[in-house]
Design an enzyme around this catalytic site. Sequence first.
Site, PDB file in Angstrom:
ATOM      1  CD  GLU A  82      -1.351  -0.249   3.646  1.00 31.18           C
ATOM      2  OE1 GLU A  82      -2.072   0.735   3.794  1.00 31.18           O
ATOM      3  OE2 GLU A  82      -1.416  -1.270   4.369  1.00 31.18           O
ATOM      4  CB  CYS A 114      -2.454  -4.664   6.542  1.00 29.93           C
ATOM      5  SG  CYS A 114      -1.849  -3.122   7.181  1.00 29.93           S
ATOM      6  CG  HIS A 239      -2.422  -6.861  10.533  1.00 30.06           C
ATOM      7  ND1 HIS A 239      -1.216  -6.506   9.970  1.00 30.06           N
ATOM      8  CD2 HIS A 239      -3.092  -5.698  10.765  1.00 30.06           C
ATOM      9  CE1 HIS A 239      -1.166  -5.193   9.852  1.00 30.06           C
ATOM     10  NE2 HIS A 239      -2.281  -4.674  10.332  1.00 30.06           N
TER      11      HIS A 239
HETATM   12  P1  HMG Z   1      -4.040   6.675  21.364  1.00 29.81           P
HETATM   13  O1  HMG Z   1      -5.475   6.901  21.209  1.00 29.81           O
HETATM   14  O2  HMG Z   1      -3.158   7.857  21.505  1.00 29.81           O
HETATM   15  O3  HMG Z   1      -3.721   5.689  22.555  1.00 29.81           O
HETATM   16  O4  HMG Z   1      -3.449   5.879  20.115  1.00 29.81           O
HETATM   17  P2  HMG Z   1      -4.698   5.158  23.717  1.00 29.81           P
HETATM   18  O5  HMG Z   1      -5.121   6.297  24.577  1.00 29.81           O
HETATM   19  O6  HMG Z   1      -5.764   4.266  23.150  1.00 29.81           O
HETATM   20  O7  HMG Z   1      -3.636   4.275  24.528  1.00 29.81           O
HETATM   21  C1  HMG Z   1      -3.071   3.153  23.948  1.00 29.81           C
HETATM   22  C2  HMG Z   1      -2.897   2.100  25.045  1.00 29.81           C
HETATM   23  O8  HMG Z   1      -1.920   2.570  25.976  1.00 29.81           O
HETATM   24  C3  HMG Z   1      -4.166   1.854  25.870  1.00 29.81           C
HETATM   25  O9  HMG Z   1      -4.175   0.482  26.193  1.00 29.81           O
HETATM   26  C4  HMG Z   1      -3.932   2.689  27.134  1.00 29.81           C
HETATM   27  O10 HMG Z   1      -4.635   2.226  28.262  1.00 29.81           O
HETATM   28  C5  HMG Z   1      -2.429   2.511  27.298  1.00 29.81           C
HETATM   29  P3  HMG Z   1      -5.570  -0.355  26.154  1.00 29.81           P
HETATM   30  O11 HMG Z   1      -6.431   0.290  27.166  1.00 29.81           O
HETATM   31  O12 HMG Z   1      -6.107  -0.180  24.740  1.00 29.81           O
HETATM   32  O13 HMG Z   1      -5.168  -1.733  26.433  1.00 29.81           O
HETATM   33  N1  HMG Z   1      -1.783   3.578  28.070  1.00 29.81           N
HETATM   34  C6  HMG Z   1      -0.796   3.348  28.958  1.00 29.81           C
HETATM   35  N2  HMG Z   1      -0.235   2.199  29.400  1.00 29.81           N
HETATM   36  C7  HMG Z   1       0.754   2.291  30.336  1.00 29.81           C
HETATM   37  N3  HMG Z   1       1.170   3.499  30.850  1.00 29.81           N
HETATM   38  C8  HMG Z   1       0.627   4.646  30.445  1.00 29.81           C
HETATM   39  C9  HMG Z   1      -0.420   4.614  29.463  1.00 29.81           C
HETATM   40  N4  HMG Z   1      -1.165   5.551  28.839  1.00 29.81           N
HETATM   41  C10 HMG Z   1      -1.992   4.906  27.982  1.00 29.81           C
HETATM   42  N5  HMG Z   1       1.047   5.789  30.940  1.00 29.81           N
HETATM   43  C11 HMG Z   1      -3.961   4.176  18.476  1.00 29.81           C
HETATM   44  C12 HMG Z   1      -3.571   4.464  19.918  1.00 29.81           C
HETATM   45  C13 HMG Z   1      -3.761   2.684  18.221  1.00 29.81           C
HETATM   46  C14 HMG Z   1      -5.424   4.551  18.256  1.00 29.81           C
HETATM   47  C15 HMG Z   1      -3.056   4.987  17.524  1.00 29.81           C
HETATM   48  O14 HMG Z   1      -1.703   4.639  17.695  1.00 29.81           O
HETATM   49  C16 HMG Z   1      -3.429   4.821  16.057  1.00 29.81           C
HETATM   50  O15 HMG Z   1      -4.313   5.507  15.550  1.00 29.81           O
HETATM   51  N6  HMG Z   1      -2.721   3.912  15.307  1.00 29.81           N
HETATM   52  C17 HMG Z   1      -2.987   3.662  13.899  1.00 29.81           C
HETATM   53  C18 HMG Z   1      -4.229   2.820  13.647  1.00 29.81           C
HETATM   54  C19 HMG Z   1      -4.027   1.350  14.028  1.00 29.81           C
HETATM   55  O16 HMG Z   1      -2.915   0.871  14.173  1.00 29.81           O
HETATM   56  N7  HMG Z   1      -5.138   0.594  14.131  1.00 29.81           N
HETATM   57  C20 HMG Z   1      -5.086  -0.815  14.455  1.00 29.81           C
HETATM   58  C21 HMG Z   1      -6.249  -1.608  13.892  1.00 29.81           C
HETATM   59  S1  HMG Z   1      -6.461  -1.339  12.134  1.00 29.81           S
HETATM   60  C22 HMG Z   1      -5.157  -2.231  11.396  1.00 29.81           C
HETATM   61  O17 HMG Z   1      -4.517  -3.014  12.032  1.00 29.81           O
HETATM   62  C23 HMG Z   1      -4.852  -1.935   9.972  1.00 29.81           C
HETATM   63  C24 HMG Z   1      -3.601  -1.108   9.730  1.00 29.81           C
HETATM   64  O18 HMG Z   1      -2.434  -1.902   9.919  1.00 29.81           O
HETATM   65  C25 HMG Z   1      -3.626  -0.484   8.317  1.00 29.81           C
HETATM   66  C26 HMG Z   1      -3.831  -1.388   7.118  1.00 29.81           C
HETATM   67  O19 HMG Z   1      -4.627  -2.337   7.083  1.00 29.81           O
HETATM   68  O20 HMG Z   1      -3.227  -1.035   6.084  1.00 29.81           O
HETATM   69  C27 HMG Z   1      -3.483   0.068  10.686  1.00 29.81           C
END
Ligand code: HMG
Length: 402
Positions: A82, A114, A239
Amino acid sequence: MKQVGLEAIAFDIPEHYINLHDLALARGIDPAKFTKGLGQLEMAVATAAEDPVVLAIGAASRALRNFSIDPRSIGLLIVGTESSVDQSKALSSFLHEHLGLSSECRNFEVKHACYGAMAGVSMATDWILSGRARGKKALVVSADIARYGLLTPGEPTQGAGSVAMVISESPSLLSFHTERQGFYSKQVMDFWRPNYSKDAFADGHFSMECYLEALSSSYAMYAKTEMGMAKSFGAALYHAPFVKMAQKAHVRLWELSHGATCEAGSANLVQAKDDYERRVAPYLELNARVGNIYTGALFLSLLCYLEKAEKSAMPISLFSYGSGCVAEFSSMSLLKPLREFPGYEASVSLLAKRKKISIPEYEAIMGDCAKMDSNNFKPQQSFPLSRKLLYRGCVDHQRIYS
Ligand code: HMG
């Protein structure tokens, strides 16, 4: 039925990386959010001279060389990406020339976020099963540079790399269970990259919901007659855009295969997480140190599994997810672990060759890469590379590699 499976696998990654602890400090974020919350330790950073073509050629040449595969035996080349470098010309044609493949070998590029490389593996399998391969093998390559941009929530989930695989009817590593697969498709805006942007956009939390829904539905199709069958997999590979996503996925699979829910604080959740530590976590080490490599993220975990697996291992499951979205749930059986192949280069030796850079250096590279698809572009020389093949820039609207 004919046996089809994996005969060779290798990967390539950029020569530089950053530490996610450093990135968190530079962004004023508690480092534990990246290292524990997302499960990521390091992130590969590709310079502008290491474009997806360079990474793909690196992985594919290594796969052919390490497993002594004659390029003339390849009858089909599919690149899942991609991070395409052209709207018309397929990335695979650069590989076709560089690898010295036969002019009778078809080549093309596949895109569905992906899922692209898994689509290639599936298509290659069907091509062999149909009898039209006539003894030839398929080379399937994933190659991507994941970019969300500086200061975005997706920034710690970037990465870059390529995984190349040879699929054939004389597999030595894995045999595919071709009689059973589960699929799921639904149009969703969870993650996308419009033509005018080098950086992807994501509705991050929604994308995780879409991913988990796709897992539930594709597993349901896979296990139509036996919903609890996931319990019998020796390893479950997912993935992995970031390590924690694979943990969430495994908790969902545990719920589906046990017909129970994992409420916060419940004994079930403890059991599901213990199961994750046994059957999933050991195979995510490369993902934690490279980052999201989109089409190759699942296969990086597969490679890690193949390095560590015991000979008597039980079958494994693979879950591929491509945003937008499409998913495939499949399974395979181990034939021989990678360490039994004399020419095999362990992944740790590739990781050890990388150079750690500072956050300002990473930001400078990101700035350079933002311009890399424009005419008359020349990559900066400030980050020397040891690899021989490099992207030299764009002259008269043509990409130059040497
Ligand atoms: P965010 O919203 O800034 O993070 O970004 P958050 O607030 O959700 O925190 C992440 C985790 O850290 C949470 O854990 C928090 O609790 C924890 P969870 O509750 O989910 O288990 N946390 C902490 N832990 C320890 N100490 C701390 C602390 N603070 C928070 N101090 C987000 C996270 C993944 C949304 C962002 O990085 C993002 O947008 N990433 C890109 C999208 C993505 O990867 N999506 C995954 C599913 S889609 C997919 O896999 C397809 C893809 O590969 C693309 C394709 O297909 O081509 C992306």
